[in-house]
Design a protein around this motif. Structure first.
Motif, PDB file in Angstrom:
ATOM      1  N   TRP A  25       0.819  -1.207   0.000  1.00 56.83           N
ATOM      2  CA  TRP A  25       0.000   0.000   0.000  1.00 56.83           C
ATOM      3  C   TRP A  25       0.855   1.260   0.000  1.00 56.83           C
ATOM      4  CZ3 TRP A  25      -5.161   1.454   0.094  1.00 56.83           C
ATOM      5  CH2 TRP A  25      -5.412   2.764   0.480  1.00 56.83           C
ATOM      6  N   SER A  26       0.455   2.276  -0.751  1.00 57.68           N
ATOM      7  CA  SER A  26       0.974   3.637  -0.626  1.00 57.68           C
ATOM      8  C   SER A  26      -0.109   4.586  -1.115  1.00 57.68           C
ATOM      9  CB  SER A  26       2.267   3.834  -1.433  1.00 57.68           C
ATOM     10  OG  SER A  26       2.003   3.998  -2.815  1.00 57.68           O
ATOM     11  N   ASP A  27      -0.130   5.781  -0.558  1.00 54.81           N
ATOM     12  CA  ASP A  27      -1.125   6.769  -0.971  1.00 54.81           C
ATOM     13  C   ASP A  27      -0.995   7.094  -2.458  1.00 54.81           C
ATOM     14  OD1 ASP A  27      -2.232   6.935   1.557  1.00 54.81           O
ATOM     15  OD2 ASP A  27      -0.956   8.608   2.172  1.00 54.81           O
ATOM     16  N   GLN A  28       0.250   7.182  -2.931  1.00 54.76           N
ATOM     17  CA  GLN A  28       0.454   7.503  -4.348  1.00 54.76           C
ATOM     18  C   GLN A  28      -0.126   6.410  -5.239  1.00 54.76           C
ATOM     19  OE1 GLN A  28       4.534   7.617  -5.693  1.00 54.76           O
ATOM     20  NE2 GLN A  28       4.040   8.912  -7.430  1.00 54.76           N
ATOM     21  N   ARG A  29       0.163   5.164  -4.913  1.00 54.27           N
ATOM     22  CA  ARG A  29      -0.373   4.070  -5.725  1.00 54.27           C
ATOM     23  C   ARG A  29      -1.894   4.041  -5.654  1.00 54.27           C
ATOM     24  NH1 ARG A  29       4.112  -0.282  -3.621  1.00 54.27           N
ATOM     25  NH2 ARG A  29       5.810   0.445  -4.960  1.00 54.27           N
ATOM     26  N   GLN A  53      -3.445   6.043  -8.210  1.00 56.60           N
ATOM     27  CA  GLN A  53      -3.149   5.677  -9.597  1.00 56.60           C
ATOM     28  C   GLN A  53      -3.811   4.379 -10.042  1.00 56.60           C
ATOM     29  OE1 GLN A  53       1.116   5.557  -9.225  1.00 56.60           O
ATOM     30  NE2 GLN A  53       1.363   7.727  -9.739  1.00 56.60           N
ATOM     31  N   VAL A  54      -4.020   3.460  -9.104  1.00 61.07           N
ATOM     32  CA  VAL A  54      -4.584   2.152  -9.432  1.00 61.07           C
ATOM     33  C   VAL A  54      -5.633   1.789  -8.389  1.00 61.07           C
ATOM     34  CG1 VAL A  54      -2.504   1.316 -10.601  1.00 61.07           C
ATOM     35  CG2 VAL A  54      -2.758   0.986  -8.135  1.00 61.07           C
ATOM     36  N   LEU A  55      -6.274   0.635  -8.573  1.00 56.51           N
ATOM     37  CA  LEU A  55      -7.297   0.156  -7.645  1.00 56.51           C
ATOM     38  C   LEU A  55      -6.731  -0.975  -6.781  1.00 56.51           C
ATOM     39  CD1 LEU A  55     -10.248  -0.079 -10.185  1.00 56.51           C
ATOM     40  CD2 LEU A  55      -9.969   1.676  -8.412  1.00 56.51           C
ATOM     41  N   PHE A  56      -6.754  -0.793  -5.480  1.00 57.56           N
ATOM     42  CA  PHE A  56      -6.325  -1.840  -4.562  1.00 57.56           C
ATOM     43  C   PHE A  56      -7.481  -2.789  -4.272  1.00 57.56           C
ATOM     44  CE2 PHE A  56      -2.685   0.745  -3.819  1.00 57.56           C
ATOM     45  CZ  PHE A  56      -1.742  -0.035  -3.167  1.00 57.56           C
ATOM     46  N   SER A  57      -7.167  -4.069  -4.168  1.00 56.84           N
ATOM     47  CA  SER A  57      -8.142  -5.011  -3.647  1.00 56.84           C
ATOM     48  C   SER A  57      -8.263  -4.806  -2.139  1.00 56.84           C
ATOM     49  CB  SER A  57      -7.680  -6.445  -3.939  1.00 56.84           C
ATOM     50  OG  SER A  57      -6.371  -6.668  -3.432  1.00 56.84           O
ATOM     51  N   ARG A  58      -9.384  -5.236  -1.569  1.00 60.04           N
ATOM     52  CA  ARG A  58      -9.556  -5.133  -0.118  1.00 60.04           C
ATOM     53  C   ARG A  58      -8.797  -6.212   0.628  1.00 60.04           C
ATOM     54  NH1 ARG A  58     -14.196  -6.291   1.724  1.00 60.04           N
ATOM     55  NH2 ARG A  58     -15.357  -6.853  -0.142  1.00 60.04           N
ATOM     56  N   TYR A  59      -8.455  -7.283  -0.064  1.00 62.10           N
ATOM     57  CA  TYR A  59      -7.768  -8.402   0.569  1.00 62.10           C
ATOM     58  C   TYR A  59      -6.353  -8.544   0.019  1.00 62.10           C
ATOM     59  CZ  TYR A  59     -12.266 -10.044   2.399  1.00 62.10           C
ATOM     60  OH  TYR A  59     -13.469 -10.151   3.057  1.00 62.10           O
ATOM     61  N   PRO A  60      -5.373  -8.731   0.892  1.00 61.17           N
ATOM     62  CA  PRO A  60      -4.015  -9.019   0.408  1.00 61.17           C
ATOM     63  C   PRO A  60      -3.906 -10.460  -0.048  1.00 61.17           C
ATOM     64  CG  PRO A  60      -4.054  -9.092   2.800  1.00 61.17           C
ATOM     65  CD  PRO A  60      -5.439  -8.670   2.367  1.00 61.17           C
ATOM     66  N   VAL A  61      -2.883 -10.743  -0.837  1.00 60.45           N
ATOM     67  CA  VAL A  61      -2.606 -12.125  -1.231  1.00 60.45           C
ATOM     68  C   VAL A  61      -1.364 -12.658  -0.535  1.00 60.45           C
ATOM     69  CG1 VAL A  61      -3.760 -11.998  -3.466  1.00 60.45           C
ATOM     70  CG2 VAL A  61      -1.356 -11.329  -3.288  1.00 60.45           C
ATOM     71  N   VAL A  79      11.792  -6.579  10.955  1.00 61.63           N
ATOM     72  CA  VAL A  79      11.910  -5.126  11.141  1.00 61.63           C
ATOM     73  C   VAL A  79      10.822  -4.380  10.373  1.00 61.63           C
ATOM     74  CG1 VAL A  79      14.396  -5.246  11.556  1.00 61.63           C
ATOM     75  CG2 VAL A  79      13.551  -4.870   9.226  1.00 61.63           C
ATOM     76  N   LEU A  80      10.138  -5.068   9.488  1.00 62.88           N
ATOM     77  CA  LEU A  80       9.049  -4.474   8.713  1.00 62.88           C
ATOM     78  C   LEU A  80       8.180  -5.598   8.176  1.00 62.88           C
ATOM     79  CD1 LEU A  80       7.793  -1.891   7.381  1.00 62.88           C
ATOM     80  CD2 LEU A  80       9.224  -2.383   5.384  1.00 62.88           C
ATOM     81  N   SER A  81       6.875  -5.467   8.364  1.00 63.70           N
ATOM     82  CA  SER A  81       5.943  -6.461   7.847  1.00 63.70           C
ATOM     83  C   SER A  81       4.792  -5.724   7.167  1.00 63.70           C
ATOM     84  CB  SER A  81       5.422  -7.351   8.979  1.00 63.70           C
ATOM     85  OG  SER A  81       4.524  -8.314   8.492  1.00 63.70           O
ATOM     86  N   GLU A  82       4.535  -6.068   5.906  1.00 63.23           N
ATOM     87  CA  GLU A  82       3.520  -5.352   5.137  1.00 63.23           C
ATOM     88  C   GLU A  82       2.666  -6.313   4.321  1.00 63.23           C
ATOM     89  OE1 GLU A  82       5.047  -1.142   3.741  1.00 63.23           O
ATOM     90  OE2 GLU A  82       6.503  -2.684   3.172  1.00 63.23           O
ATOM     91  N   ASN A  83       1.383  -5.991   4.216  1.00 68.64           N
ATOM     92  CA  ASN A  83       0.498  -6.738   3.335  1.00 68.64           C
ATOM     93  C   ASN A  83       0.818  -6.415   1.877  1.00 68.64           C
ATOM     94  OD1 ASN A  83      -1.072  -8.068   5.305  1.00 68.64           O
ATOM     95  ND2 ASN A  83      -2.289  -6.232   5.635  1.00 68.64           N
ATOM     96  N   MET A  84       0.604  -7.403   1.018  1.00 73.72           N
ATOM     97  CA  MET A  84       0.881  -7.248  -0.404  1.00 73.72           C
ATOM     98  C   MET A  84      -0.387  -7.562  -1.190  1.00 73.72           C
ATOM     99  SD  MET A  84       4.761  -8.717  -0.676  1.00 73.72           S
ATOM    100  CE  MET A  84       5.153  -7.505  -1.941  1.00 73.72           C
ATOM    101  N   PHE A  85      -0.703  -6.716  -2.158  1.00 69.46           N
ATOM    102  CA  PHE A  85      -1.996  -6.727  -2.831  1.00 69.46           C
ATOM    103  C   PHE A  85      -1.879  -6.913  -4.342  1.00 69.46           C
ATOM    104  CE2 PHE A  85      -2.405  -4.208   0.986  1.00 69.46           C
ATOM    105  CZ  PHE A  85      -3.637  -4.557   1.517  1.00 69.46           C
ATOM    106  N   ILE A  86      -2.976  -7.344  -4.945  1.00 64.58           N
ATOM    107  CA  ILE A  86      -3.162  -7.226  -6.393  1.00 64.58           C
ATOM    108  C   ILE A  86      -3.611  -5.802  -6.670  1.00 64.58           C
ATOM    109  CG2 ILE A  86      -4.431  -8.032  -8.418  1.00 64.58           C
ATOM    110  CD1 ILE A  86      -4.946 -10.650  -6.949  1.00 64.58           C
ATOM    111  N   LEU A  87      -3.001  -5.162  -7.649  1.00 64.84           N
ATOM    112  CA  LEU A  87      -3.409  -3.825  -8.069  1.00 64.84           C
ATOM    113  C   LEU A  87      -4.107  -3.926  -9.417  1.00 64.84           C
ATOM    114  CD1 LEU A  87      -0.212  -1.718  -7.214  1.00 64.84           C
ATOM    115  CD2 LEU A  87      -2.043  -2.528  -5.704  1.00 64.84           C
ATOM    116  N   PHE A  88      -5.301  -3.375  -9.501  1.00 62.66           N
ATOM    117  CA  PHE A  88      -6.085  -3.414 -10.732  1.00 62.66           C
ATOM    118  C   PHE A  88      -6.051  -2.043 -11.406  1.00 62.66           C
ATOM    119  CE2 PHE A  88      -7.681  -6.775  -8.068  1.00 62.66           C
ATOM    120  CZ  PHE A  88      -7.915  -7.822  -8.946  1.00 62.66           C
ATOM    121  N   SER A  89      -6.067  -2.052 -12.708  1.00 65.28           N
ATOM    122  CA  SER A  89      -5.948  -0.821 -13.482  1.00 65.28           C
ATOM    123  C   SER A  89      -7.230   0.016 -13.408  1.00 65.28           C
ATOM    124  CB  SER A  89      -5.635  -1.149 -14.939  1.00 65.28           C
ATOM    125  OG  SER A  89      -5.590   0.028 -15.722  1.00 65.28           O
ATOM    126  N   ARG A  90      -7.065   1.298 -13.176  1.00 69.48           N
ATOM    127  CA  ARG A  90      -8.196   2.226 -13.267  1.00 69.48           C
ATOM    128  C   ARG A  90      -8.531   2.525 -14.727  1.00 69.48           C
ATOM    129  NH1 ARG A  90      -9.644   5.234  -8.688  1.00 69.48           N
ATOM    130  NH2 ARG A  90      -8.326   4.886  -6.853  1.00 69.48           N
TER     131      ARG A  90
END
Length: 255
Positions: free
Chosen positions: A81-85, A88-96, A198-209
């Motif tokens: 996740w990032s505010d910039q992304r 620009q694109v559509l995030f899914s609500r669920y990470p993979v 030291v860092l743990s982040e969810n990772m998502f599918i990004l869909f095109s707007r």
């Protein structure tokens, strides 16, 4: 892109195809890996359950993202996740998936281990890090006045660490153990250990707007993950936790 057909219709007509833009990130995604890697296997399983055929096109990561943003591809993964992304694109609500960044070090240099759960911890311990230029930790090094040796590739970073020209190298856990064997040899893993995460982040599918099917497929994916089969995958992958709920609230506020 056509909508999924009923099971009867699929007897005489091929399933609609989804083409994802991805890059090399073994063992998570790799063109020569079985099923194209751990993360690709997850995405394939979901969309096949949804009634699609899945195909992957391998590109440099920057192009995979930019071409998806422009609508040349319907989706790309995995991204954090990032505010910039989000603009620009559509995030899914669920990470993979969920990434776990850890510090790798040689056990011979630190036989008692390293008690680290934050990159900033290396300063008071007097540790010299090696890293890859432009990776996420470069800004952290700068903000905490940590002098690091920055190289151009992960292979170079591992060789730097192996030669004991540095004390620690931060990398995603599964990727790090894969690269230890790939770069330094199959027996090299016995010489290394890791810190805590030291860092743990969810990772998502990004869909095109911009792609005509981007929004529809994002919604279809979320609907599938809302159901019992989607929940089973979520549990299996270990991404059903309170942190996921926070991301869901954030993504749920997207326009």
């Amino acid at each position: 892109m056509a909508k999924p057909q009923s099971p009867v219709a699929e007897i005489s007509q091929a399933r609609p195809e989804i083409l994802f833009a991805v890059g090399e990130w073994p063992p998570m995604i790799a063109e020569k890996a079985i099923g194209f890697g751990k993360h690709a296997q997850r995405v394939t399983a979901i969309f096949e359950e949804m009634g699609y055929r899945v195909r992957y096109e391998f590109l440099p990561w920057r192009r995979a993202y930019q071409n998806t943003q422009r609508g040349e591809y319907v989706a790309t993964f995995p991204w954090v996740w990032s505010d910039q992304r989000n603009s620009q694109v559509l995030f899914s609500r669920y990470p993979v998936a969920r990434s776990f960044q850890k510090g790798f070090y040689k056990k011979s240099r630190f036989p008692d281990g390293l008690d680290i759960d934050d990159v900033a911890d290396i300063n008071p311990l007097g540790l010299q890090p090696v890293g890859v230029a432009s990776y996420w930790y470069e800004s952290v090094f700068h903000n905490h006045n940590i002098k690091a040796d920055l190289v151009t590739t992960s292979d170079a970073a591992w060789r730097f660490l192996e030669a004991e020209r540095a004390d620690i190298y931060f990398e995603e856990e599964d990727v790090g153990w894969f690269d230890v064997a790939r770069v330094l040899g199959d027996d090299a893993a016995e010489r290394y250990a890791t810190t805590g995460s030291v860092l743990s982040e969810n990772m998502f599918i990004l869909f095109s707007r911009s792609h005509p099917d981007g929004g529809r497929l994002r919604d279809a994916f979320d609907t599938f993950m809302d159901g019992p089969k989607g929940h089973d995958y979520c549990v299996e992958w270990g991404v059903c936790d309170p942190v996921v709920n926070i991301h869901r609230e954030l993504v749920g506020k997207m326009p």
